[in-house]
Each structure stands twice: as C-alpha cells, then as structure tokens.
Design a protein around this motif. Structure first.
Motif, PDB file in Angstrom:
ATOM      1  N   UNK A   1      50.574  37.630  33.570  1.00  0.00           N
ATOM      2  CA  UNK A   1      49.521  38.269  34.307  1.00  0.00           C
ATOM      3  C   UNK A   1      48.274  38.603  33.210  1.00  0.00           C
ATOM      4  N   UNK A   2      47.069  38.332  33.456  1.00  0.00           N
ATOM      5  CA  UNK A   2      46.167  38.525  32.517  1.00  0.00           C
ATOM      6  C   UNK A   2      45.116  39.460  33.575  1.00  0.00           C
ATOM      7  N   UNK A   3      44.464  40.283  32.710  1.00  0.00           N
ATOM      8  CA  UNK A   3      43.570  41.234  33.278  1.00  0.00           C
ATOM      9  C   UNK A   3      43.939  41.964  34.509  1.00  0.00           C
ATOM     10  N   UNK A   4      45.257  42.728  34.241  1.00  0.00           N
ATOM     11  CA  UNK A   4      46.110  43.041  35.481  1.00  0.00           C
ATOM     12  C   UNK A   4      45.329  43.974  36.526  1.00  0.00           C
ATOM     13  N   UNK A   5      44.622  44.850  35.483  1.00  0.00           N
ATOM     14  CA  UNK A   5      43.909  45.848  36.597  1.00  0.00           C
ATOM     15  C   UNK A   5      42.681  45.236  37.501  1.00  0.00           C
ATOM     16  N   UNK A   6      42.351  44.267  36.913  1.00  0.00           N
ATOM     17  CA  UNK A   6      41.243  43.669  37.744  1.00  0.00           C
ATOM     18  C   UNK A   6      41.839  42.507  38.550  1.00  0.00           C
ATOM     19  N   UNK A   7      43.044  41.937  38.480  1.00  0.00           N
ATOM     20  CA  UNK A   7      43.820  41.275  39.529  1.00  0.00           C
ATOM     21  C   UNK A   7      44.375  42.068  40.308  1.00  0.00           C
ATOM     22  N   UNK A   8      44.970  43.047  40.375  1.00  0.00           N
ATOM     23  CA  UNK A   8      45.125  43.879  41.254  1.00  0.00           C
ATOM     24  C   UNK A   8      43.960  44.888  42.327  1.00  0.00           C
ATOM     25  N   UNK A   9      43.093  44.774  41.600  1.00  0.00           N
ATOM     26  CA  UNK A   9      41.759  45.228  42.249  1.00  0.00           C
ATOM     27  C   UNK A   9      41.266  44.070  43.186  1.00  0.00           C
ATOM     28  N   UNK A  10      41.360  42.746  42.748  1.00  0.00           N
ATOM     29  CA  UNK A  10      40.953  41.511  43.504  1.00  0.00           C
ATOM     30  C   UNK A  10      42.045  41.369  44.702  1.00  0.00           C
ATOM     31  N   UNK A  11      43.391  41.513  44.378  1.00  0.00           N
ATOM     32  CA  UNK A  11      44.199  41.511  45.392  1.00  0.00           C
ATOM     33  C   UNK A  11      44.037  42.273  46.558  1.00  0.00           C
ATOM     34  N   UNK A  12      43.798  43.469  46.359  1.00  0.00           N
ATOM     35  CA  UNK A  12      43.464  44.533  47.167  1.00  0.00           C
ATOM     36  C   UNK A  12      42.253  44.184  48.045  1.00  0.00           C
ATOM     37  N   UNK A  13      41.244  43.563  47.679  1.00  0.00           N
ATOM     38  CA  UNK A  13      40.020  43.214  48.432  1.00  0.00           C
ATOM     39  C   UNK A  13      40.372  42.069  49.112  1.00  0.00           C
ATOM     40  N   UNK A  14      41.362  41.108  48.590  1.00  0.00           N
ATOM     41  CA  UNK A  14      41.653  40.008  49.488  1.00  0.00           C
ATOM     42  C   UNK A  14      42.604  40.437  50.550  1.00  0.00           C
TER      43      UNK A  14
END
Length: 829
Positions: A432-445
């Motif tokens: 996983x790269x840019x984990x905080x951003x990825x989790x932020x995107x996952x929540x939006x999706x």
C-alpha cells in the motif's frame, strides 16, 4: 319458527376440523377418479375405436349371414337363433342420443347379436366449496358443505354359456371398496403426476443458470491509482481478481492448463465419461480421491456451486457443465476458467496469480512460471509456493511439463530447460502506498458505491495524487518529526492541493502510518484541530470587504471583553507584548492577536461565520451564540482539508474550488462510471481582497518584527504567501502557504493533544521548517508565479515609505495615508 329450529337440531353435525379432513379425503378421491377417467379417455379411446371398428365389420358379416339364414329357415323362431349374450355397460352416454339410436338401428338391421357399445361419460363430481361466514364480533366461522361424490356406475359382467343368461352384478359407487380404491388411485396418481414432477422441477429450479457466468458480477478487486496510473492499493475481501482476455494470454499458459487439467477439453460435451470412470476406479480400487472433472466442470464448481463433496453437487455440476457447453463456445468457457478459478490465497484468475507469485503480468510469464501456475488450481493450498510445503509446487510443475511434452506442446529439451530455470518468487505481502490517502479515498468510494461493490466490483479509480511528490513529502515529514522528538513533538501531517482544480496532490496523515503504537494510522488531515492564528485570514477578509483597508490603524492595546454568563476575556499577543497603533498589514503579517480580536468584534460574529462558510469551513455552526471572540484566534476546530480550501480560495483570486481527490472511476471493463472535471468555482472572497491579503502574507518586511528577516517562511526565488498559527500551551502548530498553483498545509503536535515544549516557536521551529522544505521541493524547477493585480486596485505611498494597496473607492483622501498616531507601546504585562 319452533319447527324450523327443531329441524335444524335434528340434522347431523360435524365440527369444522372433521369437515376439513373429510374435504381433504374427498378431494383426493375426486382427483383419483378424475385422473383415472382422463387417462382412460386419452389412452383407451383410440384402442376402443379400433376394437369397435373391428367388431362392427365382423358383426356386419355375421349379420349378413344371419339375415340370409333367417330368410331361409323361416320355421325357426327368433328366440332359437344362434345368439351371443350381450355385454352391457351401464355407463351414461357420452354422445347424443341420436348417435346411439343410429348404432342400435345398424346393429338391429344386421343382427341382434352385435355388441352394444357405449362411450364412457366422465362425470365430474360436484364439489361445493366451503362458505365463509364472517360475523361482526366473533371469530370467523367456516362452514364446510356436505360433499356428495357421484361416481359413474360400473357393471361387472361375466360371459355366460350360450344357453344361460347371467344377470350382471352392479357395484354401487358408494360401496366402501370403490371409495378406498379411488382414494388409493388418487394418492398414487397425485404422487406420480404432481409430486414427482414438482420435486423434479424444484431440483432443476435450484440449479443456477449457466448464463450467470457472464451476467453475474465477478468479484474483481478494486485498484486505486495515482494521477499517472501508478498503483497505490488493491481493495478486495477474499478474492483478488483481474480479468484478462483470452487472446492476451500467452499460448504457453493455455497449453500448460489444458495439458494438466483437461487435454480433451475441445472434444467433450462438458463432461468426460472416461474421466468419471477413471476417478471412480481410483477411489474404489486405489482408495485415492481423484477429481475427474473437466475444465467446464471446474468452472461451474468454482463460479456457481459450493466446494462440498457430494453426489448431489456432482450431479448438478455435470448437468450445468453440459448446459453451459450449449450456451458458450469453448474459447468463452476457457477464458472464464482462466479468469475465475482460484490459484491460492487471495489470487483468483491467472493475472492475479502472476502478480501474486511473480509480481509480473501474465503476458510476461515464462514456460517455467506458466507451468507452475497451471498446476495450482487442482489444490491451491497444497501446491502453493507460499504454503507450508513449497517443494510440492516444484513437483507439480514437473508434472505439468511432463504432460505438455506427452501432448506435444513442448520438446524434451524445452522441458529440461524449464526445469533448470531458477524461479524467483515475489514477497507474499499486500503493498500500500500513500496509505492515509488510500483510506480516505476508500471511505469516499464506500459512501457512493457501498462496501460490496467497492470490494468485489473491480473499480478502477484514478486519483489526483502525484505519487512522486507524495513519497517526497512523506520522507520530509518523517525526518523533521524525528528531529523534533526533543521538543515533545510526536506527530506531523501535510496536505498539498492545487487551488485552481482542487486536486489533492499529496496527503500525509501522520509521521508513519504503520506505527500503530503511536496511532500512526490516524489521519490528522481529516481530524478536527484548533487552527490558532492561521484562521485570522477569515475575519480580516470579511473586514476588508466591509470597508477596512490594509492601512487601517488598529490599536494593539490591552482590552477586556465582558459577556453575561461568561468569564472576562482578555486576549494577549504571542510575544506577550502590546504594540500600540499598527496598520492592518503589519497586524496580520506579525500575527498580533489583539488587533485580530478587535477586528472580529468590529465586523461581528455573523459576518465572520458567513465568510468562513463561503471560504470552505463546514465544521462551524451558523449560530453565533455558540462562539466568542476567541474564534479569531482559532477557538473553533477545523480540518486541514478545510484550511486548504480557505487558503486555496485566496490563491485562486477569491474563487473557492472544492477539493477533487478522484479524477475518474470506471469498472474493470473500461466503462466510465464517474469522470470528475473541475467543478464550477464559488465566489468566496472579492478578487481585490484576495489579492491584498496574498500580498500582505507574502510581504516579508511586514512580518519581520515577529519572525525576523530570514525565517523559514521565505522560499528563495519564489513569491509565496504564508501564515502560521499556534494554539495555547503549544498543542497545535500550523503553517499554511500558497502560490497560484500549490497550497501546502502543515501541522505538528501530538495525537493525544498533549502540549509540546514551550521552546517551540512558530515560524522558526515546528511546522514552518517542514512547510519550507515541502515548498522548495514542489517548486523546484518552476518559475516564480504571482497573482495578477486587479485593475480596481489603487496603489498609494503610505506608512514607512512603502506603497500600500487599496480597493478603488477606499483609498485615503489627499492621495497619501495619514500619519500613524503616536502612542507609547504598552510594556509587557
């Protein structure tokens, strides 16, 4: 009336339960009789017609002979003529009486010994359904009627000797034996024609439709990528799947799969009789379980059925495999197989298997690698190179290569070369790269598509993140936070956006996402924090729009505000001093607290709250009674995302652009679900006000008294507007700065909100050095960029021999600024 009651009382009475049972029994009797007569009518009528025609012809001939004999032997009485007993059937007439009279006439004309013929009449018993009486108060009372069953009378006759007449025995339809027989026939025929077909229909209905192989939603992993297509993360539950077309799969992969799994795949109808018998012989003779399943059967089992071992499941598998072969071509089935069968762990499909085990695409597989992957679906856990017995994977690979040589796909030399090839497996990990951003995107999706579609729907998400900048910012934040450990600084976060488009270029939510001991997975970017003095741009923007100018004099002197029900509020400056009358430019540049509070008090809380909402603050309530004048110094919590919008609106000449973390969302087939273009910007601040505030924040001379001439707020070679902020007790430290193309927000502090060392100085230590290094990195190689000055801006000589800027119409009369009132600064309290 009395006689009527007596008559009703003398009638036999059955309770409702007995009537219901009787109704059920009589219904079965009726079904039996009806089905029996229907079958007789459908099957026996042609037989009877043929037999009757034969009898008529025979009896015509006999009648002619009898008539001739009767004429010749006139002396013989009619009763002495050779005659045969008639076979009488007492069934009602099925045709008209005219037809029956004609038959009698014909029979009498050619001889009285013809058999009388009657078609049976099917008499449907009259069933009166129960009458439902609904009383007004009591519960409904069901009255079951007396059901009368009328069965066609049957006559049993036996052929008698020629000289003896025998009266037929008539069996009454009401005889118990007749009813029992009809009941048994009804039960048998109901089972045969209703229950057996119904259960067969239920079994077939329970089978999934093979068309679901293409119509169902495949559990495909979701890929989150940066703006340049670099993979950040794959989201899936237990099946990591990436479909690929058959023509894109190398021939060696297809040959290896067919050789080891089903070498007759292109010739059988979906199942192999030879394979089934071979599997049975292995189970019965050698006590070894062997599948015997074709590629089609394996596809059906993995995609539509459960993996249980049972005869019923195997039967379903064979039926569905035969069915699927009628619906799809062999190539379609083979493509679905390669994309849907398990290859071990979370890898489903050949592409995911290639990525999981070799970290490469299926198109890049060698013969040795293809042979190893082709052998996995038979027993993924047992043959997995990441399992407890990795040597079994190599043994299985050799078996595949041997089969390929036997089937003529490879030569013996190629087999030996593949066996000698040293395989290099990828590390079994989930990156996983840019984990905080990825989790932020996952929540939006998840909010848009739901967790199921996100985890199984195969979404392809292109984000606004620039991974190259992200990784550099991550390194800068971690290095500086580690160096600040002596000042009790345990965490830091950074956010970079594009103020024109709203794109999030980088998001670092903590020092280290994987440092769970210090709550590293908590994303500070999305967590509410007190902004300190960095929030002052909001009341000053509202003040400039309400008649104040950058040259307005504000008295930085002690003041105490009394509010009913609240303790007195006496703001103090960051340096603990009072600086007397100061122009607004220098009050904002040096971040003096008392002028900011006095400015907020002059414009009013409602105006400040309205301006805050327009600039991007959504956390604050619109009710002014919930806040006090301390709001000008950061008394209301905000997120870094909101601060990026506030300063982004200033960088974008007063137009607020909502953040755009996602650029495009499509499914794995390429169908675009969302295509996010930059939304229409919102007018948050007047362009002239945005330009003046940006000019003040970029004026190093205006902040020299507080930060010195050579602070970390200076970016060599670039004009950058910047503002700092620190809360009471040094719990939060901010630095926010921008150019027309980039907005950078930096925060340092502790996740538990504990105070940092008092030595930490805003603009010198803490967030400012991190912000400085980030801006230097992202502006490297870019020319200096400044905001265009609006035509409505007027410049005049003003304080300290410098030029000041005014919105047209607000400039001082006479063309020059008045002198600053002379007042001795108040000493340190």
């Amino acid at each position: 009336m009395a006689l009527r009651r007596q008559h009703l009382q003398n009638k036999p009475y059955l309770n409702p339960a007995a009537r219901l049972v009787l109704f059920f029994i009589l219904t079965l009797i009726t079904i039996g009789s009806t089905l029996k007569n229907s079958i007789w009518f459908v099957i026996m009528i042609p037989v009877r017609i043929t037999s009757t025609a034969n009898t008529i012809l025979r009896e015509i001939a006999r009648g002619v002979m009898s008539w001739t004999t009767e004429k010749r032997l006139t002396k013989i009485k009619t009763k002495e003529k050779i005659n045969r007993p008639k076979r009488i059937k007492r069934a009602p007439m099925i045709f008209t009486s005219w037809f029956d009279v004609r038959l009698k006439t014909i029979a009498g004309a050619f001889g009285k010994n013809i058999r009388s013929f009657r078609f049976p009449q099917i008499s449907k018993p009259h069933i009166t359904m129960p009458k439902l009486i609904l009383p007004h108060i009591t519960l409904p009372h069901v009255t079951l009627p007396n059901i009368k069953l009328t069965l066609p009378p049957r006559v049993k006759t036996k052929p008698a000797p020629a000289q003896r007449t025998h009266q037929p025995t008539i069996i009454n339809a009401s005889h118990p034996f007749v009813q029992i027989r009809s009941f048994a026939i009804g039960v048998f025929l109901t089972l045969l024609f209703i229950f057996v077909p119904y259960n067969t229909w239920l079994f077939l209905k329970s089978l999934p439709n093979p068309q679901l192989l293409t119509q169902r939603d495949l559990e495909v992993s979701t890929k989150i990528m940066d703006r340049n297509g670099q993979l950040l993360y794959e989201i899936y539950v237990d099946q990591n799947r990436t479909p690929v077309k058959l023509e894109d799969i190398p021939l060696v992969v297809k040959q290896a799969t067919i050789a080891i799994e089903d070498h007759d795949f292109y010739y059988h109808p979906g199942f192999s009789i030879r394979g089934i018998f071979r599997a049975l012989s292995e189970i019965l003779v050698h006590k070894q379980i062997q599948g015997g399943s074709t590629i089609t059967q394996q596809l059906i089992k993995s995609a539509l059925l459960t993996p249980e071992v049972s005869v019923i499941r195997k039967t379903k598998e064979i039926i569905l495999a035969f069915w699927a072969e009628r619906l799809f071509s062999k190539d379609q089935i083979f493509e679905m197989y390669l994309n849907q069968v398990p290859y071990g762990g979370t890898a489903w499909g050949i592409e995911s298997a290639a990525q999981t085990y070799f970290r490469k695409s299926v198109t890049q597989l060698t013969l040795a690698e293809a042979a190893l992957l082709a052998g996995l679906p038979a027993a993924p856990s047992e043959y997995s190179p990441f399992g407890s017995h990795p040597e079994k994977a190599i043994v299985r690979q050799h078996e595949v290569l041997e089969r390929m040589q036997i089937d003529g796909y490879i030569t013996a030399e190629q087999k030996q070369q593949a066996i000698a090839t040293q395989l290099r497996f990828a590390q079994p990990r989930i990156g996983i790269r840019a984990p905080h951003f990825v989790m932020y995107i996952k929540e939006l999706l998840e909010k848009t598509y739901g967790p199921r579609l996100l985890e199984r729907g195969g979404l392809r998400v292109v984000t606004s993140l620039d991974l190259s900048i992200q990784e550099k910012v991550e390194e800068i934040v971690k290095t500086h936070i580690d160096n600040l450990s002596a000042l009790q600084v345990g965490n830091g976060a950074a956010l970079i956006t594009n103020p024109r488009s709203g794109d999030i270029i980088a998001m670092v939510g903590s020092r280290d996402y994987f440092d769970t001991a210090r709550d590293g997975n908590v994303n500070v970017v999305t967590a509410p924090q007190q902004p300190g003095s960095s929030i002052k741009v909001i009341p000053y923007a509202a003040a400039l729009e309400n008649g104040m100018t950058a040259a307005t004099i504000i008295n930085d002197a002690p003041v105490v505000y009394q509010t009913a029900g609240s303790p007195p509020y006496a703001p103090v400056n960051y340096d603990g001093k009072f600086h007397g009358p100061v122009p607004l430019r220098y009050a904002l540049g040096n971040s003096y607290n008392i002028p900011a509070v006095k400015t907020l008090e002059s414009i009013g809380l409602p105006a400040a709250l309205e301006k805050a909402k327009a600039m991007g603050i959504d956390s604050w309530s619109s009710d002014p009674s919930r806040y006090g004048l301390s709001l000008a110094l950061g008394g209301g919590d905000v997120t870094m995302l909101e601060m990026a919008k506030v300063y982004g609106s200033l960088a974008n000449m007063g137009k607020r652009q909502d953040l755009r973390p996602i650029l495009q969302v499509s499914d794995y087939t390429g169908r675009v679900l969302e295509d996010h273009r930059p939304t229409k910007s919102t007018d948050a601040v007047k362009p002239e006000v945005a330009w003046i505030i940006s000019n003040i924040l970029a004026d190093n001379a205006a902040r020299t008294q507080a930060f010195g001439p050579n602070s970390s707020l200076i970016i060599p070679g670039h004009t950058v507007s910047v503002k700092t902020g620190t809360t009471n007790d040094k719990r939060d430290n901010w630095t926010v700065g921008y150019t027309p193309s980039y907005t950078a927000v930096v925060w340092v502090g502790n996740n538990d909100n504990s105070p940092m060392n008092p030595y930490l100085t805003s603009g010198i230590t803490g967030a400012a050095p991190i912000w400085h290094d980030i801006m230097v990195e992202i502006l490297k190689g870019h020319p200096d960029e400044t905001q265009p000055k609006p035509d409505t801006i007027v410049s005049l000589p003003c304080y300290f021999g410098k030029i000041e800027y005014f919105i047209s119409g607000t400039e001082p009369t006479g063309g020059r600024c008045a002198a600053i009132p002379t007042q001795t600064p108040t000493p340190t309290p």
